[in-house]
Design a protein around this motif. Sequence first.
Motif, short mmCIF file in Angstrom:
data_model
loop_
_atom_site.label_atom_id
_atom_site.label_comp_id
_atom_site.label_asym_id
_atom_site.label_seq_id
_atom_site.Cartn_x
_atom_site.Cartn_y
_atom_site.Cartn_z
N GLN A 134 47.08 34.04 51.42
CA GLN A 134 45.81 34.53 50.24
C GLN A 134 46.56 35.53 49.29
N LEU A 135 47.55 36.25 49.44
CA LEU A 135 47.96 36.88 48.38
C LEU A 135 49.00 36.20 47.49
N VAL A 136 49.77 34.99 47.98
CA VAL A 136 50.45 34.11 47.23
C VAL A 136 49.56 33.38 46.29
N SER A 137 48.30 32.89 46.70
CA SER A 137 47.38 32.04 46.06
C SER A 137 46.92 33.25 44.86
N LYS A 138 46.37 34.21 45.19
CA LYS A 138 46.05 35.10 44.29
C LYS A 138 46.85 35.51 42.88
N ILE A 139 47.98 35.65 43.37
CA ILE A 139 49.24 35.92 42.56
C ILE A 139 49.25 34.67 41.45
N PHE A 140 49.28 33.66 42.29
CA PHE A 140 49.64 32.40 41.51
C PHE A 140 48.45 32.18 40.28
N PHE A 141 47.18 32.06 40.97
CA PHE A 141 46.07 32.04 40.01
C PHE A 141 45.84 32.96 39.01
N SER A 142 46.29 34.21 39.24
CA SER A 142 46.17 35.35 38.25
C SER A 142 47.26 35.13 37.19
N PHE A 143 48.61 34.74 37.57
CA PHE A 143 49.41 34.52 36.77
C PHE A 143 49.04 33.44 35.70
N GLN A 144 48.78 32.34 36.33
CA GLN A 144 48.28 31.25 35.58
C GLN A 144 47.17 31.32 34.49
N ASN A 145 46.37 32.29 34.84
CA ASN A 145 45.23 32.46 34.11
C ASN A 145 45.56 33.64 32.96
N ASN A 146 46.62 34.40 33.44
CA ASN A 146 47.18 35.24 32.24
C ASN A 146 48.21 34.60 31.09
N ILE A 147 48.86 33.43 31.54
CA ILE A 147 49.54 32.94 30.74
C ILE A 147 49.36 31.80 29.90
N SER A 148 47.99 31.47 30.61
CA SER A 148 47.69 29.96 29.79
C SER A 148 45.89 30.21 29.31
N ASP A 149 45.83 29.50 28.38
CA ASP A 149 44.11 29.35 27.87
C ASP A 149 43.43 28.68 28.85
N VAL A 150 44.09 27.93 30.07
CA VAL A 150 43.51 27.31 30.95
C VAL A 150 43.19 28.18 32.20
N LYS A 151 41.71 28.16 32.19
CA LYS A 151 41.26 29.23 33.19
C LYS A 151 40.53 28.58 34.46
N MET A 152 41.16 28.90 35.69
CA MET A 152 40.46 28.20 36.75
C MET A 152 40.27 29.07 38.04
N PRO A 153 39.50 29.14 38.86
CA PRO A 153 39.40 29.94 39.82
C PRO A 153 40.05 29.92 40.88
#
Length: 200
Positions: free
Chosen positions: A133-152
């Motif tokens: 759960q933690l790995v998934s959370k970190i991945f998506f929050s990193f992705q949403n921070n570095i990129s204009d592409v937002k996804m849940p």
Amino acid sequence: MKTVDLIVPCHNEEEVLPEFVKVTNEVTSTLPSYSFRYIFINDGSKDNTLLTMIKLAKEFNNVKYISFSRNFGKEAAMYAGLEHSDADYVIVMDADLQHPPAMFPQMIEGIEEGNDCCALYRAKQTGESKLRQLVSKIFFSFQNNISDVKMPDGAVDYRIMSRKMVDAIMELSEVQRFSKGIFCWVGFKTKWIEYKNVER
Ligand code: UDP
Ligand code: MG
């Protein structure tokens, strides 16, 4: 009648494929105003996936398949499927029934409401380890921070897209694709719906 292509990348899925078609047919039969077609992509399987596809294509005239000479990875398989699709709507999903076809009615409703895409994300898993759960959370929050592409958090490769959106994606011919990102990046209107993941 609107046509719907089901793009299903398959790597060593001989055991589940007949069941996948059976379960999916049960759902599509409840949607008689749409004409469904399967496009299976055999991504260099080592087992009898190709033979299973050939058998299914003989049994059902709406089953088509593409076969790779070696394993190119899921993304390449999805793109080959998209290239061969000409349907009004395209659904991309896994073969292993972790993406429940029972979601089709809601997905189609989402696109009929005027969205270009209706995409799925996993509900929080009670059985999932804290670490996962933690790995998934970190991945998506990193992705949403570095990129204009937002996804849940929990976004997966299970979605329905309009013809317009698929055509736009095919115009982007990058070699290395991060598919979840690219499906969002083209800027089409996406509705996100939650589903319960099924253990393999
Ligand atoms: N898949 C593929 N090529 C690969 C690996 C997987 O086409 O090299 C397919 C696989 O058959 C399945 C989907 O991609 O339909 C998701 O794979 P898997 O279930 O292994 O991934 P996970 O459930 O871990 O996301
Ligand atoms: Mg899986």
